[in-house]
Design a protein around this motif. Sequence first.
Motif, PDB file in Angstrom:
ATOM      1  N   ILE A  96       0.878  -1.133  -0.152  1.00 35.53           N
ATOM      2  CA  ILE A  96      -0.246  -0.061   0.144  1.00 35.53           C
ATOM      3  C   ILE A  96       1.039   1.249   0.219  1.00 35.53           C
ATOM      4  O   ILE A  96       0.943   2.050  -0.797  1.00 35.53           O
ATOM      5  N   LEU A  97       1.952   1.305   1.122  1.00 38.02           N
ATOM      6  CA  LEU A  97       2.900   2.057   0.816  1.00 38.02           C
ATOM      7  C   LEU A  97       3.795   2.278  -0.437  1.00 38.02           C
ATOM      8  O   LEU A  97       3.788   3.385  -0.653  1.00 38.02           O
ATOM      9  N   GLU A  98       3.394   1.544  -1.215  1.00 42.26           N
ATOM     10  CA  GLU A  98       4.887   1.973  -2.100  1.00 42.26           C
ATOM     11  C   GLU A  98       3.882   1.702  -3.782  1.00 42.26           C
ATOM     12  O   GLU A  98       4.940   1.989  -4.391  1.00 42.26           O
ATOM     13  N   ASN A  99       2.683   2.033  -3.594  1.00 46.73           N
ATOM     14  CA  ASN A  99       2.064   1.787  -4.544  1.00 46.73           C
ATOM     15  C   ASN A  99       0.825   3.167  -4.704  1.00 46.73           C
ATOM     16  O   ASN A  99      -0.248   3.311  -3.854  1.00 46.73           O
ATOM     17  N   HIS A 100       0.779   4.525  -4.790  1.00 48.52           N
ATOM     18  CA  HIS A 100      -0.412   5.149  -4.941  1.00 48.52           C
ATOM     19  C   HIS A 100      -1.599   4.827  -5.626  1.00 48.52           C
ATOM     20  O   HIS A 100      -2.549   5.102  -3.943  1.00 48.52           O
ATOM     21  N   PHE A 102      -3.749   1.919  -4.371  1.00 49.48           N
ATOM     22  CA  PHE A 102      -3.470   1.384  -2.970  1.00 49.48           C
ATOM     23  C   PHE A 102      -4.132   2.615  -1.976  1.00 49.48           C
ATOM     24  O   PHE A 102      -4.040   1.962  -0.764  1.00 49.48           O
ATOM     25  N   ARG A 103      -3.642   3.431  -2.162  1.00 49.05           N
ATOM     26  CA  ARG A 103      -4.011   4.695  -1.099  1.00 49.05           C
ATOM     27  C   ARG A 103      -5.204   5.200  -1.433  1.00 49.05           C
ATOM     28  O   ARG A 103      -5.294   6.295  -2.013  1.00 49.05           O
ATOM     29  N   ASP A 104      -6.185   5.383  -0.389  1.00 52.00           N
ATOM     30  CA  ASP A 104      -7.212   6.326  -0.372  1.00 52.00           C
ATOM     31  C   ASP A 104      -7.711   6.409   0.839  1.00 52.00           C
ATOM     32  O   ASP A 104      -6.601   6.585   1.999  1.00 52.00           O
ATOM     33  N   HIS A 105      -8.371   6.945   1.261  1.00 56.35           N
ATOM     34  CA  HIS A 105      -8.877   7.448   2.387  1.00 56.35           C
ATOM     35  C   HIS A 105      -9.315   6.695   3.736  1.00 56.35           C
ATOM     36  O   HIS A 105      -9.060   7.098   5.305  1.00 56.35           O
ATOM     37  N   ASP A 106      -8.889   5.523   3.702  1.00 53.28           N
ATOM     38  CA  ASP A 106      -9.391   4.252   4.682  1.00 53.28           C
ATOM     39  C   ASP A 106      -7.409   3.684   4.628  1.00 53.28           C
ATOM     40  O   ASP A 106      -7.537   2.410   5.311  1.00 53.28           O
ATOM     41  N   LEU A 107      -6.429   4.625   4.843  1.00 48.99           N
ATOM     42  CA  LEU A 107      -5.423   4.554   5.389  1.00 48.99           C
ATOM     43  C   LEU A 107      -5.596   4.549   6.873  1.00 48.99           C
ATOM     44  O   LEU A 107      -4.880   3.435   7.741  1.00 48.99           O
ATOM     45  N   GLY A 108      -6.530   4.859   7.190  1.00 48.46           N
ATOM     46  CA  GLY A 108      -6.676   4.419   9.408  1.00 48.46           C
ATOM     47  C   GLY A 108      -7.238   3.476   9.253  1.00 48.46           C
ATOM     48  O   GLY A 108      -6.538   2.094  10.315  1.00 48.46           O
ATOM     49  N   ALA A 135       0.228   8.097   7.816  1.00 56.38           N
ATOM     50  CA  ALA A 135      -0.318   9.226   8.540  1.00 56.38           C
ATOM     51  C   ALA A 135      -0.623  10.147   7.057  1.00 56.38           C
ATOM     52  O   ALA A 135      -0.805  11.207   6.904  1.00 56.38           O
ATOM     53  N   PHE A 136       1.001  10.555   6.917  1.00 51.97           N
ATOM     54  CA  PHE A 136       1.400  11.906   5.999  1.00 51.97           C
ATOM     55  C   PHE A 136       0.939  11.197   4.722  1.00 51.97           C
ATOM     56  O   PHE A 136       0.277  12.424   4.155  1.00 51.97           O
ATOM     57  N   GLN A 176     -13.331   7.443  11.448  1.00 49.66           N
ATOM     58  CA  GLN A 176     -12.790   6.345  11.617  1.00 49.66           C
ATOM     59  C   GLN A 176     -11.491   6.482  11.202  1.00 49.66           C
ATOM     60  O   GLN A 176     -11.038   6.165  12.553  1.00 49.66           O
ATOM     61  N   ASN A 177     -11.135   7.307  10.612  1.00 46.42           N
ATOM     62  CA  ASN A 177      -9.951   6.636   9.892  1.00 46.42           C
ATOM     63  C   ASN A 177      -8.415   8.406  10.937  1.00 46.42           C
ATOM     64  O   ASN A 177      -7.739   8.157  10.388  1.00 46.42           O
ATOM     65  N   LEU A 178      -9.205   9.504  11.285  1.00 46.07           N
ATOM     66  CA  LEU A 178      -9.121  10.626  11.631  1.00 46.07           C
ATOM     67  C   LEU A 178      -7.827  10.209  13.135  1.00 46.07           C
ATOM     68  O   LEU A 178      -7.193  10.518  13.311  1.00 46.07           O
ATOM     69  N   ALA A 179      -8.434   8.616  13.256  1.00 43.55           N
ATOM     70  CA  ALA A 179      -7.051   8.242  14.831  1.00 43.55           C
ATOM     71  C   ALA A 179      -5.973   8.239  14.374  1.00 43.55           C
ATOM     72  O   ALA A 179      -5.128   8.602  14.976  1.00 43.55           O
ATOM     73  N   LEU A 180      -5.857   8.041  12.985  1.00 43.22           N
ATOM     74  CA  LEU A 180      -4.377   7.737  12.571  1.00 43.22           C
ATOM     75  C   LEU A 180      -3.370   9.196  12.973  1.00 43.22           C
ATOM     76  O   LEU A 180      -2.963   9.231  13.023  1.00 43.22           O
ATOM     77  N   LEU A 181      -4.441   9.874  12.380  1.00 41.84           N
ATOM     78  CA  LEU A 181      -3.362  10.971  12.243  1.00 41.84           C
ATOM     79  C   LEU A 181      -3.721  12.029  13.466  1.00 41.84           C
ATOM     80  O   LEU A 181      -2.364  12.701  14.252  1.00 41.84           O
ATOM     81  N   HIS A 182      -4.245  11.656  14.552  1.00 41.06           N
ATOM     82  CA  HIS A 182      -4.398  11.928  16.187  1.00 41.06           C
ATOM     83  C   HIS A 182      -2.984  11.763  16.920  1.00 41.06           C
ATOM     84  O   HIS A 182      -2.386  11.915  17.325  1.00 41.06           O
ATOM     85  N   TRP A 183      -2.426   9.731  16.095  1.00 41.66           N
ATOM     86  CA  TRP A 183      -2.036   9.307  16.642  1.00 41.66           C
ATOM     87  C   TRP A 183      -0.019   9.811  16.320  1.00 41.66           C
ATOM     88  O   TRP A 183       0.850  10.065  16.941  1.00 41.66           O
ATOM     89  N   ALA A 184      -0.596   9.853  15.291  1.00 38.20           N
ATOM     90  CA  ALA A 184       0.733  11.266  14.246  1.00 38.20           C
ATOM     91  C   ALA A 184       1.298  12.004  14.983  1.00 38.20           C
ATOM     92  O   ALA A 184       2.135  12.610  15.059  1.00 38.20           O
ATOM     93  N   HIS A 185       0.103  13.067  15.212  1.00 32.99           N
ATOM     94  CA  HIS A 185       1.159  14.428  15.602  1.00 32.99           C
ATOM     95  C   HIS A 185       0.828  13.873  17.088  1.00 32.99           C
ATOM     96  O   HIS A 185       2.278  14.563  17.775  1.00 32.99           O
TER      97      HIS A 185
END
Length: 394
Positions: A96-100, A102-108, A135-136, A176-185
């Motif tokens: 997922i991280l190596e191929n754009h 595969f990446r969308d809003h569900d990364l969290g 998160a980035f 539901q995916n925003l928790a990943l961002l709060h963790w990264a912060h």
Amino acid sequence: MNGLNNPYFAQELSVHTEDRYDRALKRCVDRLHEQMATIGLRNPKIGTDGNKWIYCDGPDWVMGFQSGQYWLAYQLTGDAAFRNAAQARRPEYRKILENHRFRDHDLGFQFSLHSVADWLMTGDKEARDMGLSAAFALISRFRPEGGYIQAWSPFGANDPERAKFTNGRMIADTIQNLALLHWAHKETGIADYRDIAQIHAQTSADHLVRADDTTFHTYLFDPATGEPMRGETHQGYADNSCWARGQAWLMHGFTQCYAYTGDKHMLDMARRVCSKAEALLGTDSVPVWDFSLASHETPHLDSSAAAVMAAGLYLLSDQDIPNEESDHWRAFGNRLLDGLLETCDLTTTEGAQGLLAHGAAHVPAGRCDAMLPYGDYYFIEALMRSQGHTQFFW
């Protein structure tokens, strides 16, 4: 004295309820262990009529829920088999991280329940790095002109209809995916993670929640200007209906946002959507897939919506709110868990590979009345929260 008004009876009833949930939780862990060899490194996507799994074909938004269940089971038991089964899936997350594509809003959904969980449970630094990379990638989807994280992605120049549908669209699931961002912060101190999560949450409150506290599944903005245009559905019955799992995502999600930020507006939004769900449920204990009256033309239950709701209600009951209100939300969570145990529980069904029946993945597309990995994950989370557990990966 009437038994229901007897405090000793009430105390005994509570103990029996806790025992029932504890037994159910143990059955869930046993089922996960029992099916580990059968599932192997595959990630369940949806169940068949015979309660067997159909698996993801490559990276998929649902893949994190198997890892999440293993990490919860590891937390409960300390059994290294669960840890190893979750960590062995790491190559799929690298894809997922190596191929754009595969990446969308569900990364969290994917990385909170796999990489962040791994970091929190084991201190594995590579897992932490993968979580931060995800998160980035998630904040890279932020659309500042509209104040939201873009949901789905176009497939490319050869599919203009897909691009027309996806561009400028936010959906309820993303909260539901925003928790990943709060963790990264919390991990990095970089304000963008926190700020983008809070802006998206506020946009969700402004545009996904209607004046009557029902919710849209999706909302469309002008892709160029960010001007709000209209609410629509994708998996619900109609644009003006209330898709049950969308309501559930926002119940759990607004509560998570409050738990991370202490923003009283998020607490108010959580209360509003939870109260509306309770009113819409009526006397039922497991919601139909869409709360619209018209949806009763196809009255499929959605056990996954019930599980997400229950987990969110227990989380809400644990916040700094009046005791009477806390008891109310906990009782509502108990009601939903009881409904799942009475109507959808597969943990006593021999040969079933999952935990819950009667999940509605996408009724308009014909995917209903099936086991769902996200229903199973939130079922375990709800059972754990009912027992007083508070440490999760969100």
